[in-house]
Design a protein around this motif. Structure first.
Motif, short mmCIF file in Angstrom:
data_model
loop_
_atom_site.label_atom_id
_atom_site.label_comp_id
_atom_site.label_asym_id
_atom_site.label_seq_id
_atom_site.Cartn_x
_atom_site.Cartn_y
_atom_site.Cartn_z
N THR A 98 61.17 27.06 29.11
CA THR A 98 60.13 27.91 29.68
C THR A 98 61.25 29.55 30.54
OG1 THR A 98 59.83 25.96 31.44
CG2 THR A 98 60.23 28.16 32.46
N LYS A 108 56.83 26.40 35.71
CA LYS A 108 55.91 27.51 35.44
C LYS A 108 56.98 27.46 34.53
CE LYS A 108 55.00 28.38 41.02
NZ LYS A 108 55.79 29.34 42.38
N HIS A 124 51.81 34.29 32.95
CA HIS A 124 52.69 33.51 33.64
C HIS A 124 51.69 32.18 34.13
CE1 HIS A 124 55.06 36.51 36.42
NE2 HIS A 124 54.70 37.02 35.70
N VAL A 151 48.30 37.13 34.23
CA VAL A 151 48.63 38.62 33.14
C VAL A 151 47.75 39.47 34.25
CG1 VAL A 151 48.49 37.57 30.69
CG2 VAL A 151 46.54 38.67 31.97
N ILE A 177 57.55 32.11 32.23
CA ILE A 177 56.31 32.82 31.93
C ILE A 177 56.93 33.62 30.08
CG2 ILE A 177 56.64 35.59 32.48
CD1 ILE A 177 58.12 34.68 34.72
N SER A 191 51.74 28.15 34.46
CA SER A 191 51.81 27.07 35.59
C SER A 191 50.81 25.51 35.46
CB SER A 191 52.02 27.54 37.20
OG SER A 191 50.22 27.87 36.96
N GLN A 226 52.82 40.10 30.29
CA GLN A 226 53.71 38.57 30.57
C GLN A 226 52.28 37.69 31.63
OE1 GLN A 226 57.06 39.19 33.32
NE2 GLN A 226 58.53 39.30 32.06
N SER A 269 63.21 39.42 32.73
CA SER A 269 63.57 37.74 32.63
C SER A 269 64.07 37.13 31.37
CB SER A 269 61.87 37.23 32.74
OG SER A 269 61.36 37.70 31.42
#
Length: 481
Positions: free
Chosen positions: A47, A216, A209, A152, A218, A211, A207, A106
């Motif tokens: 993750t 979650k 995302h 996105v 990224i 979920s 990026q 990140s």
């Protein structure tokens, strides 16, 4: 519970997910959870968490570096120009960060028992192009309904070949949801999710995302045009592989001694000379290219000119007062470079002087800039397969280099007289450099040259201007050579 993986250069780390070992920079994982997924295989899930959400990570606001014992570059800037210069300097640095994509938003971590599968290192998409997102899947316990969401910013998402009874919301938009009561069907839809870049840029990023319920993740997308290869035909011998380059100024006697010594060992190899002497003289000989510059343009300007004319894969840099001897073997340089293709520069020794160094660079904070130190005769690890070679950050002025790699860095023509470390400073992080024993060239006996010395050793103002140049160009707070 989220488990932060503490990864060391060598060693082990045990978490709820398994045993992690790193060997030669590669991560090896042994699963000890015994957790079985629908495929019947143990699988490790990753993750990505925002940097600020977990762990003792440094913030974007970097701390100031120390200048104890360093030369402060700001002291060499005119006081009445400082405020405006600092404003321009900060603006240029912020633009540089945008251009180079140096801000990291990140950090990829492994989350315990995450049900999400995805490409942790992301994938590459050419601009304005559609690509399948590899590896998307969900591994979860039995539920009445499964729902995953993806979003996105710089593109749109779609699922290929969706049937009427399959529930996909947001087709062709930046946010996509997939719902299904059947996990197998959901994973089939996830395997057909595509990303389409909608913004043109030669190199940028997006990026995804991803979920499911409270889970979650990224992961990155690199939007990049593919580069066209630039290759050099190595031919069949040393003459088609290497060009010898040098820069001369007021030292024709030394230059002719150098050329004669080269021709004793390499009668056909090309020699390129950049010459900014006050009164140029003819240089004769076969396969010699002699380029006349405006007078006293300087050391690095001459290097740029000489290397710009190289058409071979490699060039060998020599000073104009060197002399080739029986221990000077260009083939030995080439052998190392060919066996270690990642190398960009390999340095030797001038006589007994195998000069090399390491650079320590601290970025510092955004307001004041970074700090640089040079450590003489310090090196990193041994080059694999070559016991007499070791990785360094800079070498002596006798080196073989890949032509394309050095052209990308270049030599700053602002630096006219005293300049050596500055090239390696500009190439820090881009050039892989080694220094090797047994690669030698001779040095001629020095003779008195008052006019040459006048230009070779400039006054205090030149040094002051050089430090002020580093202050702006390299965003440097202080330097210690």
């Amino acid at each position: 519970m989220n488990i932060l993986l503490k990864l060391f250069l060598t060693g082990l780390c045990i978490t709820a997910l398994g045993i992690y070992s790193i060997q030669s920079g590669l991560l090896h994982v042994t699963d000890v959870t015994g957790r079985m997924f629908p495929s019947g295989k143990r699988q490790l899930q990753y993750t990505v968490f925002p940097k600020q959400s977990i762990g003792p990570f440094p913030s974007k606001n970097r701390s100031s570096c120390s200048c104890d014992g360093y030369a402060l570059t700001v002291r060499n800037v005119q006081v009445d120009e400082l405020e405006d210069l600092q404003r321009r300097r900060l603006e240029e640095y912020q633009n540089y960060q945008i251009r180079m994509g140096t801000n990291m938003d990140s950090i990829i971590l492994a989350q315990a028992n995450s049900p999400l599968q995805y490409p942790t290192q992301g994938f590459v998409v050419p601009p304005l192009t559609k690509r399948l997102i590899p590896g998307l899947a969900l591994y979860a316990q039995r539920r009445q309904l499964y729902k995953v969401s993806l979003s996105v910013k710089s593109g749109v998402l779609s699922v290929e070949d969706v049937l009427d009874e399959q529930q996909v919301d947001g087709q062709g938009q930046s946010e996509l949801s997939i719902l299904s009561s059947d996990l197998t069907q959901l994973n089939d839809l996830l395997s057909r999710v595509t990303y389409t870049s909608t913004i043109y840029h030669v190199k940028t990023k997006d990026q995804v995302h991803f979920s499911f319920e409270d889970h979650k993740a990224i992961f990155p997308i690199v939007i990049k045009r593919p580069s066209v290869p630039v290759l050099y035909d190595p031919g069949t011998d040393i003459n088609s592989q290497v060009t010898i380059t040098t820069k001369t100024f007021l030292r024709y006697e030394e230059l002719n001694i150098l050329i004669n010594s080269i021709r004793q060992l390499y009668p056909k190899i090309k020699i390129i000379i950049a010459d900014d002497s006050l009164t140029p003289e003819n240089v004769t000989g076969s396969n010699i290219e002699h380029y006349i510059m405006p007078p006293a343009q300087g050391w690095f300007a001459g290097r740029n000119l000489a290397i710009s004319q190289v058409t071979t894969k490699y060039f060998l840099w020599v000073d104009d007062d060197y002399i080739f001897n029986n221990d000077t073997r260009i083939e030995s340089f080439v052998e190392i470079m060919e066996k270690v293709p990642e190398l960009d520069v390999v340095g030797g020794a001038v006589g007994r002087n195998q000069f090399y160094f390491r650079l320590q660079y601290d970025e510092g904070d955004e307001e004041e800039g970074g700090c640089l130190r040079r450590f003489h005769s310090k090196h990193y690890q041994t080059v694999p397969g070559f016991k007499g070679c070791f990785f360094v950050d800079g070498v002596v002025n006798y080196f073989l280099a890949r032509t394309d790699a050095v052209r990308r860095v270049g030599f700053d023509p602002f630096l006219k007289r005293v300049a050596h470390t500055e090239f390696f400073l500009d190439g820090l992080g881009d050039l892989l450099i080694a220094s090797c024993k047994g690669l030698t060239v001779g040095h001629q006996k020095k003779r008195k040259q008052s006019k040459y010395r006048h230009f070779r050793f400039p006054g205090r103002n030149d040094g002051k201007n050089k430090m002020a140049h580093h202050y702006f160009k390299n965003y440097m707070k202080c330097i210690r050579y």
